[in-house]
Motif scaffolding. Structure first.
Motif, PDB file in Angstrom:
ATOM      1  N   ILE A  37       0.584  -1.315   0.094  1.00 15.90           N
ATOM      2  CA  ILE A  37       0.145   0.106  -0.090  1.00 15.90           C
ATOM      3  C   ILE A  37       1.017   1.333  -0.023  1.00 15.90           C
ATOM      4  N   TYR A  38       1.884   1.161   0.824  1.00 18.35           N
ATOM      5  CA  TYR A  38       2.833   2.298   0.873  1.00 18.35           C
ATOM      6  C   TYR A  38       3.545   2.367  -0.401  1.00 18.35           C
ATOM      7  N   ASN A  39       3.884   1.472  -0.982  1.00 16.18           N
ATOM      8  CA  ASN A  39       4.547   1.531  -2.571  1.00 16.18           C
ATOM      9  C   ASN A  39       3.657   2.192  -3.538  1.00 16.18           C
ATOM     10  N   LEU A  40       2.211   1.872  -3.541  1.00 16.06           N
ATOM     11  CA  LEU A  40       1.318   2.339  -4.305  1.00 16.06           C
ATOM     12  C   LEU A  40       1.042   3.913  -4.053  1.00 16.06           C
ATOM     13  N   LEU A  41       0.985   4.277  -2.817  1.00 16.22           N
ATOM     14  CA  LEU A  41       0.995   5.560  -2.423  1.00 16.22           C
ATOM     15  C   LEU A  41       2.259   6.414  -3.024  1.00 16.22           C
ATOM     16  N   LYS A  42       3.125   5.712  -2.932  1.00 15.54           N
ATOM     17  CA  LYS A  42       4.617   6.373  -3.210  1.00 15.54           C
ATOM     18  C   LYS A  42       4.319   6.723  -4.877  1.00 15.54           C
ATOM     19  N   LYS A  43       4.020   5.749  -5.834  1.00 13.06           N
ATOM     20  CA  LYS A  43       3.900   6.071  -6.995  1.00 13.06           C
ATOM     21  C   LYS A  43       3.034   6.987  -7.292  1.00 13.06           C
ATOM     22  N   GLU A  44       1.688   7.104  -6.694  1.00  6.90           N
ATOM     23  CA  GLU A  44       0.752   8.101  -7.013  1.00  6.90           C
ATOM     24  C   GLU A  44       1.411   9.569  -6.628  1.00  6.90           C
ATOM     25  N   ALA A  45       2.246   9.573  -5.576  1.00  4.89           N
ATOM     26  CA  ALA A  45       2.622  10.639  -5.129  1.00  4.89           C
ATOM     27  C   ALA A  45       3.593  11.435  -6.185  1.00  4.89           C
ATOM     28  N   ALA A  46       4.364  10.458  -6.830  1.00  2.00           N
ATOM     29  CA  ALA A  46       5.442  11.030  -7.787  1.00  2.00           C
ATOM     30  C   ALA A  46       4.837  11.635  -8.875  1.00  2.00           C
ATOM     31  N   PHE A  47       3.366  11.416  -9.171  1.00  3.45           N
ATOM     32  CA  PHE A  47       2.912  12.209 -10.159  1.00  3.45           C
ATOM     33  C   PHE A  47       2.260  13.699 -10.028  1.00  3.45           C
ATOM     34  N   GLY A  48       1.998  13.842  -8.665  1.00  6.24           N
ATOM     35  CA  GLY A  48       1.580  15.064  -8.231  1.00  6.24           C
ATOM     36  C   GLY A  48       0.973  15.068  -6.760  1.00  6.24           C
ATOM     37  N   PRO A  49       0.679  16.156  -6.516  1.00 12.28           N
ATOM     38  CA  PRO A  49      -0.065  16.295  -5.092  1.00 12.28           C
ATOM     39  C   PRO A  49      -1.639  15.992  -5.134  1.00 12.28           C
ATOM     40  N   ASN A  50      -2.077  15.155  -4.393  1.00  9.04           N
ATOM     41  CA  ASN A  50      -3.475  14.747  -4.244  1.00  9.04           C
ATOM     42  C   ASN A  50      -3.675  14.531  -2.758  1.00  9.04           C
ATOM     43  N   THR A  51      -4.547  15.115  -2.120  1.00 11.27           N
ATOM     44  CA  THR A  51      -5.058  14.937  -0.617  1.00 11.27           C
ATOM     45  C   THR A  51      -5.553  13.734  -0.390  1.00 11.27           C
ATOM     46  N   GLN A  52      -6.296  12.897  -1.444  1.00  8.92           N
ATOM     47  CA  GLN A  52      -7.395  12.055  -1.243  1.00  8.92           C
ATOM     48  C   GLN A  52      -6.388  10.779  -0.724  1.00  8.92           C
ATOM     49  N   ARG A  53      -5.125  10.855  -1.136  1.00  8.18           N
ATOM     50  CA  ARG A  53      -4.093   9.758  -0.455  1.00  8.18           C
ATOM     51  C   ARG A  53      -4.043   9.594   1.010  1.00  8.18           C
ATOM     52  N   LEU A  54      -4.129  10.913   1.470  1.00  5.46           N
ATOM     53  CA  LEU A  54      -4.097  10.776   2.978  1.00  5.46           C
ATOM     54  C   LEU A  54      -5.074   9.659   3.946  1.00  5.46           C
ATOM     55  N   GLU A  55      -6.208   9.680   3.331  1.00  8.48           N
ATOM     56  CA  GLU A  55      -6.959   8.805   3.961  1.00  8.48           C
ATOM     57  C   GLU A  55      -6.427   7.329   3.790  1.00  8.48           C
ATOM     58  N   ASP A  56      -5.870   7.033   2.500  1.00  6.49           N
ATOM     59  CA  ASP A  56      -5.286   5.478   2.362  1.00  6.49           C
ATOM     60  C   ASP A  56      -4.201   5.383   3.328  1.00  6.49           C
ATOM     61  N   PHE A  57      -3.574   6.562   3.464  1.00  9.66           N
ATOM     62  CA  PHE A  57      -2.172   6.691   4.174  1.00  9.66           C
ATOM     63  C   PHE A  57      -2.576   6.095   5.484  1.00  9.66           C
ATOM     64  N   ARG A  58      -3.540   6.844   6.212  1.00 10.79           N
ATOM     65  CA  ARG A  58      -4.050   6.703   7.691  1.00 10.79           C
ATOM     66  C   ARG A  58      -4.488   5.251   8.024  1.00 10.79           C
ATOM     67  N   ALA A  59      -5.338   4.714   6.911  1.00 11.45           N
ATOM     68  CA  ALA A  59      -5.727   3.490   6.972  1.00 11.45           C
ATOM     69  C   ALA A  59      -4.540   2.292   7.178  1.00 11.45           C
ATOM     70  N   ALA A  60      -3.617   2.779   6.390  1.00 13.00           N
ATOM     71  CA  ALA A  60      -2.444   1.811   6.107  1.00 13.00           C
ATOM     72  C   ALA A  60      -1.788   1.571   7.698  1.00 13.00           C
ATOM     73  N   GLN A  61      -1.734   3.020   8.106  1.00  6.59           N
ATOM     74  CA  GLN A  61      -0.869   3.204   9.336  1.00  6.59           C
ATOM     75  C   GLN A  61      -1.720   2.557  10.434  1.00  6.59           C
ATOM     76  N   LYS A  62      -3.029   2.596  10.437  1.00 11.26           N
ATOM     77  CA  LYS A  62      -3.847   1.829  11.445  1.00 11.26           C
ATOM     78  C   LYS A  62      -3.541   0.477  11.379  1.00 11.26           C
ATOM     79  N   LEU A  63      -3.740  -0.156  10.174  1.00  8.44           N
ATOM     80  CA  LEU A  63      -3.645  -1.603  10.106  1.00  8.44           C
ATOM     81  C   LEU A  63      -2.140  -1.888  10.627  1.00  8.44           C
ATOM     82  N   GLU A  64      -1.139  -1.258  10.256  1.00  5.33           N
ATOM     83  CA  GLU A  64       0.202  -1.551  10.503  1.00  5.33           C
ATOM     84  C   GLU A  64       0.181  -1.515  12.210  1.00  5.33           C
TER      85      GLU A  64
END
Length: 92
Positions: A37-64
């Motif tokens: 999940i972090y790798n996918l978020l990294k790839k999305e972040a390479a293309f430009g800013p997007n605040t929608q990724r933060l929800e996915d990041f928080r969900a991944a952190q909660k799981l971890e």
């Protein structure tokens, strides 16, 4: 590249290294999923800013963080307000 790319990359590397050190089983599989999940978020972040990724990041952190707790430990299932605030500070 943005700072988000670097942060997501660091989280991915840490999660995958942690998974490699774990014994085979469900917990290792879930830790690998978190790393992916972090790798996918990294790839999305390479293309430009997007605040929608933060929800996915928080969900991944909660799981971890739930993986860090022992499976039989039910007492730590809910965070106290003080523990929740410290967890929020670490997430920033």
């Amino acid at each position: 590249m943005s700072d988000a790319f670097d942060y997501f990359r660091a989280y991915a590397v840490r999660a995958l290294c942690k998974a490699r050190a774990m014994p085979k089983g469900r917990m290792k599989h879930l830790q690998l999923v978190v790393g992916r999940i972090y790798n996918l978020l990294k790839k999305e972040a390479a293309f430009g800013p997007n605040t929608q990724r933060l929800e996915d990041f928080r969900a991944a952190q909660k799981l971890e963080s739930s993986l860090d707790r022992r499976p039989g430990d039910r007492s730590g299932a809910r965070l106290t307000p003080a523990a929740q605030q410290s967890a929020d500070r670490e997430a920033r």
